[in-house]
Design a protein around this motif. Structure first.
Motif, mmCIF file in Angstrom:
data_model
loop_
_atom_site.group_PDB
_atom_site.id
_atom_site.type_symbol
_atom_site.label_atom_id
_atom_site.label_comp_id
_atom_site.label_asym_id
_atom_site.label_seq_id
_atom_site.Cartn_x
_atom_site.Cartn_y
_atom_site.Cartn_z
ATOM 1 N N UNK A 1 0.826 -1.196 0.000
ATOM 2 C CA UNK A 1 0.000 0.000 0.000
ATOM 3 C C UNK A 1 0.863 1.249 0.000
ATOM 4 N N UNK A 2 0.319 2.307 -0.584
ATOM 5 C CA UNK A 2 0.983 3.588 -0.538
ATOM 6 C C UNK A 2 0.923 4.149 0.873
ATOM 7 N N UNK A 3 1.953 4.881 1.229
ATOM 8 C CA UNK A 3 2.052 5.476 2.544
ATOM 9 C C UNK A 3 2.403 6.946 2.380
ATOM 10 N N UNK A 4 1.599 7.814 2.970
ATOM 11 C CA UNK A 4 1.811 9.249 2.884
ATOM 12 C C UNK A 4 2.053 9.796 4.282
ATOM 13 N N UNK A 5 3.116 10.558 4.439
ATOM 14 C CA UNK A 5 3.470 11.113 5.739
ATOM 15 C C UNK A 5 3.557 12.621 5.636
ATOM 16 N N UNK A 6 2.711 13.308 6.397
ATOM 17 C CA UNK A 6 2.697 14.769 6.415
ATOM 18 C C UNK A 6 3.572 15.297 7.546
ATOM 19 N N UNK A 7 4.070 16.497 7.355
ATOM 20 C CA UNK A 7 4.831 17.175 8.386
ATOM 21 C C UNK A 7 4.743 18.683 8.167
ATOM 22 N N UNK A 8 5.150 19.438 9.160
ATOM 23 C CA UNK A 8 5.223 20.882 9.030
ATOM 24 C C UNK A 8 4.130 21.660 9.725
ATOM 25 N N UNK A 9 3.154 20.980 10.286
ATOM 26 C CA UNK A 9 2.096 21.677 10.985
ATOM 27 C C UNK A 9 2.605 22.328 12.260
ATOM 28 N N UNK A 10 1.799 23.217 12.795
ATOM 29 C CA UNK A 10 2.177 23.899 14.014
ATOM 30 C C UNK A 10 1.154 24.941 14.392
ATOM 31 N N UNK A 11 1.497 25.727 15.390
ATOM 32 C CA UNK A 11 0.634 26.786 15.888
ATOM 33 C C UNK A 11 1.236 28.142 15.550
ATOM 34 N N UNK A 12 0.450 28.986 14.893
ATOM 35 C CA UNK A 12 0.906 30.313 14.494
ATOM 36 C C UNK A 12 -0.188 31.328 14.739
ATOM 37 N N UNK A 13 0.195 32.589 14.777
ATOM 38 C CA UNK A 13 -0.772 33.661 14.889
ATOM 39 C C UNK A 13 -1.342 34.012 13.524
ATOM 40 N N UNK A 14 -2.514 34.619 13.529
ATOM 41 C CA UNK A 14 -3.122 35.067 12.285
ATOM 42 C C UNK A 14 -2.146 35.937 11.507
ATOM 43 N N UNK A 15 -2.099 35.719 10.203
ATOM 44 C CA UNK A 15 -1.176 36.437 9.354
ATOM 45 C C UNK A 15 0.142 35.732 9.147
ATOM 46 N N UNK A 16 0.380 34.670 9.895
ATOM 47 C CA UNK A 16 1.616 33.933 9.788
ATOM 48 C C UNK A 16 1.621 32.958 8.634
ATOM 49 N N UNK A 111 -7.438 7.748 -3.290
ATOM 50 C CA UNK A 111 -7.347 6.396 -2.755
ATOM 51 C C UNK A 111 -6.479 6.285 -1.516
ATOM 52 N N UNK A 112 -5.483 7.119 -1.415
ATOM 53 C CA UNK A 112 -4.500 7.007 -0.348
ATOM 54 C C UNK A 112 -4.439 8.288 0.457
ATOM 55 N N UNK A 113 -4.366 8.125 1.772
ATOM 56 C CA UNK A 113 -4.415 9.256 2.688
ATOM 57 C C UNK A 113 -3.355 9.145 3.769
#
Length: 123
Positions: A1-16, A111-113
């Motif tokens: 199966x395909x595997x997708x890995x996300x990264x880079x999320x975080x907490x920022x202020x509006x406008x960031x 199909x892949x998430x």
């Protein structure tokens, strides 16, 4: 199966700004054949498409002019550049993929998430 890995999320202020990455693996065809997309889901709301791209990008109206989707077919990577963030952009962001078809847009069936990366924008 395909595997997708996300990264880079975080907490920022509006406008960031933030830059999300998606690293696919286990694809059974050339990465360039895959329509890739970003979706998001905020608490209490349905999942919505954000942007999709194989060659020509497709954006949700709510993010046009603020978000940019990009891909590197040499590195098998997908990116989403988020700028001028608003609190309503908060949510879990998912990377998605499907192979085949003549069109790549947010109406496609993916199909892949991945499991998602959290984006939180405070006012």
């Amino acid at each position: 199966q395909a595997h997708l890995v996300e990264s880079g999320g975080g907490s920022v202020q509006a406008g960031g700004s933030l830059r999300l990455s998606c690293a696919p693996s286990g694809l059974t065809s050339s990465y360039s054949n895959y329509c890739m997309a970003w979706f998001r889901q905020a608490p209490g709301k349905e999942r919505e498409g954000v942007a999709a791209v194989r060659t020509t990008p497709d954006y949700a109206d709510s993010v046009k002019g603020r978000f940019t989707i990009g891909r590197d077919n040499y590195k098998n990577m997908l990116y989403l550049m988020l700028s001028n963030l608003k609190p309503e952009d908060s949510g879990m962001y998912y990377c998605a993929a499907y192979e085949g078809g003549s069109y790549c847009n947010l109406f496609a069936t993916f199909d892949f998430w991945g499991q998602g990366t959290q984006v939180t924008v405070s006012s």
